[in-house]
Design an enzyme around this catalytic site. Structure first.
Site, PDB file in Angstrom:
ATOM      1  N   ASP A 137       0.895  -1.297  -0.210  1.00 14.58           N
ATOM      2  CA  ASP A 137       0.212  -0.086   0.046  1.00 14.58           C
ATOM      3  C   ASP A 137       0.744   1.141  -0.076  1.00 14.58           C
ATOM      4  O   ASP A 137       0.302   2.434  -0.157  1.00 14.58           O
ATOM      5  CB  ASP A 137      -0.963   0.115   1.300  1.00 14.58           C
ATOM      6  CG  ASP A 137      -0.322  -0.182   2.350  1.00 14.58           C
ATOM      7  OD1 ASP A 137       0.903  -0.041   2.636  1.00 14.58           O
ATOM      8  OD2 ASP A 137      -0.893   0.135   3.632  1.00 14.58           O
ATOM      9  N   GLU A 138       2.196   1.055   0.119  1.00 13.46           N
ATOM     10  CA  GLU A 138       3.169   2.203   0.500  1.00 13.46           C
ATOM     11  C   GLU A 138       3.160   3.140  -1.069  1.00 13.46           C
ATOM     12  O   GLU A 138       3.609   4.167  -1.120  1.00 13.46           O
ATOM     13  CB  GLU A 138       4.409   1.684   0.845  1.00 13.46           C
ATOM     14  CG  GLU A 138       4.284   1.186   2.102  1.00 13.46           C
ATOM     15  CD  GLU A 138       5.580   1.084   2.975  1.00 13.46           C
ATOM     16  OE1 GLU A 138       6.600   2.119   2.700  1.00 13.46           O
ATOM     17  OE2 GLU A 138       5.664   0.216   3.711  1.00 13.46           O
TER      18      GLU A 138
END
Ligand SMILES: NC(=O)c1ccc[n+]([C@@H]2O[C@H](COP(=O)([O-])OP(=O)(O)OC[C@H]3O[C@@H](n4cnc5c(N)ncnc54)[C@H](O)[C@@H]3O)[C@@H](O)[C@H]2O)c1
Length: 361
Positions: A137-138
């Site tokens: 998700d980064e």
């Protein structure tokens, strides 16, 4: 029998995934694990399954085209599950180049070799072949600290660290293969994982290990950064379900509905350690909130990550099952039962395992 090629299977999530798959499918599948055994690869994670007839370990680097093409030439690979990566943000800030090499070039090699092995003369692909790219998700950047905004599959990419930039680049390559060649792939973007076999440079195993030894517990900045924690078994299940039920070409976000501030995580770990350690265990005396030490913030530290796992729930039927209070107990119990594993990792002895166990193979 379906054959899986798992990259990075000696790492934290990869080894949990391999365990999950053998628990679920036992002798119905075959797994080939290809891993370069960097500092993060530990074959001790897999010692209970290494003698299975339907498991093979190949020591190879995913940037090595010949080695990867040879695996495809010698085996009829049905599924690729691509975990192998440099994965630690702090290391990427110190040394970005290896992140570009492994995460971007390595993914390009994996895609190219799978495409070459699976493509038919008319440009379509052999039936049933699937590639799953495991991402983070980064890549979406940082969310405001408002408790109500989330990352969706449609959120524009805005990576901030060299790690997330390299993962974003690798995702884009997979998307390009899907769009250009109709390559049969999925991407999953997952939140922070925790659980057994996690290398103690990451927050949760680091805090458990340091607290038990009465060592300082470093907290970046004000400790108020928020991450969305996912128990690693739930992640393994999600990956399998996406490959079985997901629509090819799609991206699925995988999240735990477990948002916590870093300082909260540390306090929960300390409380849980004291709850779980027997009264007469000498390590109890070491566990103390006085060990918490605020240190200079990580450069470019994203404030908040949070995933809305709506699409994967709706299309694939997956939901996180393990709430943090339960997952952290399971994780701590595992570390209590595997003191040798932690000793071997922190002393560096785990790196001898390959030489000792595989010298004649
Ligand atoms: N850990 C998390 O919280 C998290 C969250 C979201 C996504 N991810 C992604 O999941 C994947 C696995 O993460 P992890 O935490 O298990 O990582 P890890 O660092 O524990 O394991 C990575 C594995 O890849 C291997 N590897 C590294 N470079 C290689 C190369 N050039 N060739 C072959 N093997 C190589 C290492 O030896 C190691 O076994 C990564 O792609 C990561 O970006 C991780």
């Amino acid at each position: 029998m379906r054959t899986y090629l798992v990259t990075g299977g000696a790492g934290f999530i990869g080894s949990n995934y391999i365990h999950y798959m053998f628990r679920k499918y036992d002798n119905e599948i075959r797994i080939i694990n290809v891993d370069a055994l960097t500092y993060a690869g530990n074959l001790e994670n897999l010692k209970d399954i290494e003698n299975r007839d339907n498991y093979t370990f190949v020591k190879a680097d995913i940037t090595d085209k010949e080695a990867i093409a040879k695996i495809f030439a010698e085996n009829d690979i049905d599924r690729v599950v691509h975990f192998a990566a440099e994965s630690h943000v702090d290391r990427s800030i110190k040394n970005p180049e290896v992140f570009v090499k492994t995460n971007v070039l390595g993914t390009a090699v994996m895609l190219n070799c799978a495409k070459a092995a699976w493509e038919l003369e008319d440009g379509s692909f052999k039936e049933g072949k699937k590639f799953l790219h495991v991402s983070t998700d980064e890549v979406y950047g940082s969310l405001p600290d408002d408790g109500k905004s989330y990352f969706y599959e449609t959120t524009p990419y805005s990576p901030h660290s060299p790690y997330s930039a390299s993962k974003a680049s690798s995702d884009m390559l997979v998307k390009a293969y899907i769009d250009t060649y109709h390559f049969p792939a999925n991407i999953t973007n997952c939140s922070n994982n925790y659980g057994p076999y996690q290398f103690p440079e990451k927050l949760i195993p680091l805090i458990i290990n340091n607290a038990l030894q009465g060592k300082k517990l470093p907290v970046y900045g004000d400790g108020m950064n928020i991450r969305d924690w996912l128990y690693v078994d739930d992640h393994a299940k999600a990956i399998d379900m996406v490959q079985e039920k997901g629509r090819l070409g799609e991206t699925y976000n995988i999240g735990g509905h477990n948002e916590k501030r870093n300082i909260e995580i540390i306090n929960i770990i300390l409380d849980t350690l004291l709850e779980m350690l027997p009264e007469n265990d000498p390590r109890r005396a070491n566990v103390s909130k006085d060990l918490i030490t605020y240190v200079e913030d990580r450069k470019g530290h994203d404030r908040r990550y949070a995933i809305a796992p709506d699409k994967i729930k709706k299309e694939v039927g997956w939901e996180p099952e393990t709430m943090f209070a339960e997952g952290i107990k399971k994780t701590i119990a595992w570390f209590f039962e595997h003191e040798d594993w932690m000793k071997n990792v922190t002393s560096g002895d785990y790196q001898k395992y390959y030489a000792d166990m595989y010298q004649n193979k």
